[in-house]
Motif scaffolding. Structure first.
Motif, PDB file in Angstrom:
ATOM      1  N   MET A 139       0.843  -1.205   0.000  1.00 41.37           N
ATOM      2  CA  MET A 139       0.000   0.000   0.000  1.00 41.37           C
ATOM      3  C   MET A 139       0.877   1.253   0.000  1.00 41.37           C
ATOM      4  SD  MET A 139      -2.929  -1.176   2.755  1.00 41.37           S
ATOM      5  CE  MET A 139      -3.620   0.476   2.886  1.00 41.37           C
ATOM      6  N   ILE A 140       1.946   1.211   0.757  1.00 44.60           N
ATOM      7  CA  ILE A 140       2.844   2.360   0.879  1.00 44.60           C
ATOM      8  C   ILE A 140       3.665   2.562  -0.401  1.00 44.60           C
ATOM      9  CG2 ILE A 140       4.876   3.227   2.137  1.00 44.60           C
ATOM     10  CD1 ILE A 140       3.644   1.644   4.615  1.00 44.60           C
ATOM     11  N   GLU A 141       4.280   1.499  -0.889  1.00 42.45           N
ATOM     12  CA  GLU A 141       5.181   1.604  -2.036  1.00 42.45           C
ATOM     13  C   GLU A 141       4.453   1.697  -3.376  1.00 42.45           C
ATOM     14  OE1 GLU A 141       7.677  -1.829  -1.466  1.00 42.45           O
ATOM     15  OE2 GLU A 141       8.587  -0.976   0.348  1.00 42.45           O
ATOM     16  N   ASN A 142       3.359   0.976  -3.540  1.00 40.27           N
ATOM     17  CA  ASN A 142       2.679   0.928  -4.842  1.00 40.27           C
ATOM     18  C   ASN A 142       1.519   1.900  -4.974  1.00 40.27           C
ATOM     19  OD1 ASN A 142       4.449  -1.142  -5.354  1.00 40.27           O
ATOM     20  ND2 ASN A 142       2.924  -2.754  -5.251  1.00 40.27           N
ATOM     21  N   ARG A 143       0.930   2.307  -3.848  1.00 42.60           N
ATOM     22  CA  ARG A 143      -0.255   3.153  -3.907  1.00 42.60           C
ATOM     23  C   ARG A 143      -0.047   4.508  -3.255  1.00 42.60           C
ATOM     24  NH1 ARG A 143      -2.866   1.188  -7.980  1.00 42.60           N
ATOM     25  NH2 ARG A 143      -4.444   2.682  -7.374  1.00 42.60           N
ATOM     26  N   GLY A 144       1.149   4.766  -2.701  1.00 37.73           N
ATOM     27  CA  GLY A 144       1.464   6.068  -2.142  1.00 37.73           C
ATOM     28  C   GLY A 144       0.891   6.353  -0.769  1.00 37.73           C
ATOM     29  N   SER A 145       0.498   5.327  -0.048  1.00 39.31           N
ATOM     30  CA  SER A 145      -0.019   5.536   1.307  1.00 39.31           C
ATOM     31  C   SER A 145       1.091   5.998   2.244  1.00 39.31           C
ATOM     32  CB  SER A 145      -0.621   4.235   1.851  1.00 39.31           C
ATOM     33  OG  SER A 145      -1.793   3.898   1.159  1.00 39.31           O
ATOM     34  N   ASN A 146       0.724   6.868   3.152  1.00 40.24           N
ATOM     35  CA  ASN A 146       1.625   7.330   4.203  1.00 40.24           C
ATOM     36  C   ASN A 146       1.280   6.527   5.455  1.00 40.24           C
ATOM     37  OD1 ASN A 146       2.796   8.671   6.378  1.00 40.24           O
ATOM     38  ND2 ASN A 146       2.473  10.693   5.490  1.00 40.24           N
ATOM     39  N   PRO A 147       2.255   5.863   6.086  1.00 38.72           N
ATOM     40  CA  PRO A 147       1.957   5.084   7.296  1.00 38.72           C
ATOM     41  C   PRO A 147       1.203   5.881   8.367  1.00 38.72           C
ATOM     42  CG  PRO A 147       4.179   4.636   6.572  1.00 38.72           C
ATOM     43  CD  PRO A 147       3.669   5.772   5.717  1.00 38.72           C
ATOM     44  N   ALA A 148       1.453   7.185   8.443  1.00 38.46           N
ATOM     45  CA  ALA A 148       0.781   8.023   9.435  1.00 38.46           C
ATOM     46  C   ALA A 148      -0.718   8.140   9.178  1.00 38.46           C
ATOM     47  CB  ALA A 148       1.419   9.403   9.477  1.00 38.46           C
ATOM     48  N   ASP A 149      -1.139   7.893   7.939  1.00 39.83           N
ATOM     49  CA  ASP A 149      -2.556   7.986   7.581  1.00 39.83           C
ATOM     50  C   ASP A 149      -3.294   6.656   7.708  1.00 39.83           C
ATOM     51  OD1 ASP A 149      -2.255  10.674   6.854  1.00 39.83           O
ATOM     52  OD2 ASP A 149      -1.708  10.137   4.785  1.00 39.83           O
ATOM     53  N   ILE A 150      -2.562   5.567   7.773  1.00 39.63           N
ATOM     54  CA  ILE A 150      -3.175   4.237   7.744  1.00 39.63           C
ATOM     55  C   ILE A 150      -3.790   3.881   9.102  1.00 39.63           C
ATOM     56  CG2 ILE A 150      -2.722   1.769   7.459  1.00 39.63           C
ATOM     57  CD1 ILE A 150      -0.590   2.506   5.381  1.00 39.63           C
ATOM     58  N   LEU A 151      -5.013   3.374   9.017  1.00 46.16           N
ATOM     59  CA  LEU A 151      -5.737   2.887  10.187  1.00 46.16           C
ATOM     60  C   LEU A 151      -5.728   1.360  10.127  1.00 46.16           C
ATOM     61  CD1 LEU A 151      -8.897   5.148   9.731  1.00 46.16           C
ATOM     62  CD2 LEU A 151      -6.888   5.644  11.134  1.00 46.16           C
ATOM     63  N   ALA A 152      -5.518   0.707  11.265  1.00 47.91           N
ATOM     64  CA  ALA A 152      -5.484  -0.757  11.283  1.00 47.91           C
ATOM     65  C   ALA A 152      -6.386  -1.287  12.392  1.00 47.91           C
ATOM     66  CB  ALA A 152      -4.055  -1.248  11.500  1.00 47.91           C
ATOM     67  N   TYR A 153      -6.987  -2.424  12.104  1.00 53.88           N
ATOM     68  CA  TYR A 153      -7.849  -3.113  13.068  1.00 53.88           C
ATOM     69  C   TYR A 153      -7.437  -4.578  13.106  1.00 53.88           C
ATOM     70  CZ  TYR A 153     -11.990  -5.387  14.996  1.00 53.88           C
ATOM     71  OH  TYR A 153     -12.840  -6.156  15.746  1.00 53.88           O
ATOM     72  N   ILE A 154      -7.082  -5.050  14.292  1.00 49.97           N
ATOM     73  CA  ILE A 154      -6.754  -6.457  14.503  1.00 49.97           C
ATOM     74  C   ILE A 154      -7.976  -7.071  15.180  1.00 49.97           C
ATOM     75  CG2 ILE A 154      -5.224  -8.089  15.667  1.00 49.97           C
ATOM     76  CD1 ILE A 154      -2.995  -5.944  15.420  1.00 49.97           C
ATOM     77  N   GLY A 155      -8.625  -7.976  14.476  1.00 50.12           N
ATOM     78  CA  GLY A 155      -9.909  -8.495  14.920  1.00 50.12           C
ATOM     79  C   GLY A 155      -9.838  -9.701  15.841  1.00 50.12           C
ATOM     80  N   PRO A 156     -11.014 -10.224  16.186  1.00 44.72           N
ATOM     81  CA  PRO A 156     -11.096 -11.386  17.075  1.00 44.72           C
ATOM     82  C   PRO A 156     -10.362 -12.592  16.492  1.00 44.72           C
ATOM     83  CG  PRO A 156     -13.267 -10.422  16.720  1.00 44.72           C
ATOM     84  CD  PRO A 156     -12.329  -9.768  15.754  1.00 44.72           C
ATOM     85  N   CYS A 157      -9.594 -13.252  17.340  1.00 41.41           N
ATOM     86  CA  CYS A 157      -8.880 -14.461  16.942  1.00 41.41           C
ATOM     87  C   CYS A 157      -8.564 -15.255  18.198  1.00 41.41           C
ATOM     88  CB  CYS A 157      -7.598 -14.123  16.172  1.00 41.41           C
ATOM     89  SG  CYS A 157      -6.317 -13.326  17.168  1.00 41.41           S
ATOM     90  N   ILE A 158      -7.900 -16.356  18.043  1.00 45.19           N
ATOM     91  CA  ILE A 158      -7.502 -17.141  19.209  1.00 45.19           C
ATOM     92  C   ILE A 158      -6.519 -16.309  20.033  1.00 45.19           C
ATOM     93  CG2 ILE A 158      -5.602 -18.353  18.053  1.00 45.19           C
ATOM     94  CD1 ILE A 158      -6.537 -20.884  19.638  1.00 45.19           C
ATOM     95  N   SER A 159      -6.724 -16.289  21.328  1.00 46.30           N
ATOM     96  CA  SER A 159      -5.908 -15.435  22.195  1.00 46.30           C
ATOM     97  C   SER A 159      -4.630 -16.137  22.649  1.00 46.30           C
ATOM     98  CB  SER A 159      -6.718 -15.027  23.433  1.00 46.30           C
ATOM     99  OG  SER A 159      -7.000 -16.170  24.231  1.00 46.30           O
ATOM    100  N   PHE A 160      -3.742 -15.327  23.173  1.00 50.78           N
ATOM    101  CA  PHE A 160      -2.488 -15.810  23.748  1.00 50.78           C
ATOM    102  C   PHE A 160      -2.757 -16.910  24.776  1.00 50.78           C
ATOM    103  CE2 PHE A 160       0.790 -15.151  27.115  1.00 50.78           C
ATOM    104  CZ  PHE A 160       1.893 -15.570  26.392  1.00 50.78           C
TER     105      PHE A 160
END
Length: 154
Positions: free
Chosen positions: A52-73
């Protein structure tokens, strides 16, 4: 899976593995990532975000991320062969088994490339099996959840 076209959604199916959704509201590029233990070791989250950063010009500071439900630690028990592939900060030995933290490992990959806006869902697919499908809890006879992300057509 990366979507670069508004109205076209990216999605992944999961049932214990980690779903990660990332979006850049500035360039309107988003991705849905399936990060089980093999994908986490292969750095799939980092590789996808870098595209996304290298090919589409996204700035890491603009990117929002969501880590969803999964098996826990607490519930992700693995053998020596799987544990050996994770750094010490993401695993702990409890008795005869190792426990690995997939959420923390994937969060670290995002932070390492400059993505800081990260929301982590605390839900565990095993502990909350009434609400989520769990491959381990249901011994492989289960459904799949779908994690989707996309932008509306303007």
């Amino acid at each position: 899976m990366i979507s670069v076209q508004p109205g076209v959604f990216a999605g992944v199916g999961i049932a214990d593995c980690t779903p990660i959704l990332v979006a850049d509201p500035v360039t309107r590029v988003c991705a849905a990532i399936h990060a089980g233990w093999k994908g986490t070791v292969a750095r799939i989250v980092e590789k996808t975000a870098k595209r996304m950063i290298e090919n589409r010009g996204s700035n890491p500071a603009d990117i929002l991320a969501y880590i969803g439900p999964c098996i826990s630690f607490a519930h992700f028990e693995v053998g020596d062969e799987v544990a050996a592939q994770f750094s010490e900060e993401f695993k702990t030995r409890k008795g005869a088994k190792w426990h690995v933290d997939l959420k923390a490992a994937n969060e670290a990959q995002l932070r390492a490339i400059g993505i800081q806006q990260i929301e982590i869902d605390p839900s565990c697919t095993v502990e909350n099996n009434a609400d989520f499908f769990s491959h381990r809890m249901e011994k492989g006879v289960t459904g799949r959840m779908l994690a989707l992300i996309g932008f509306q057509v303007a």
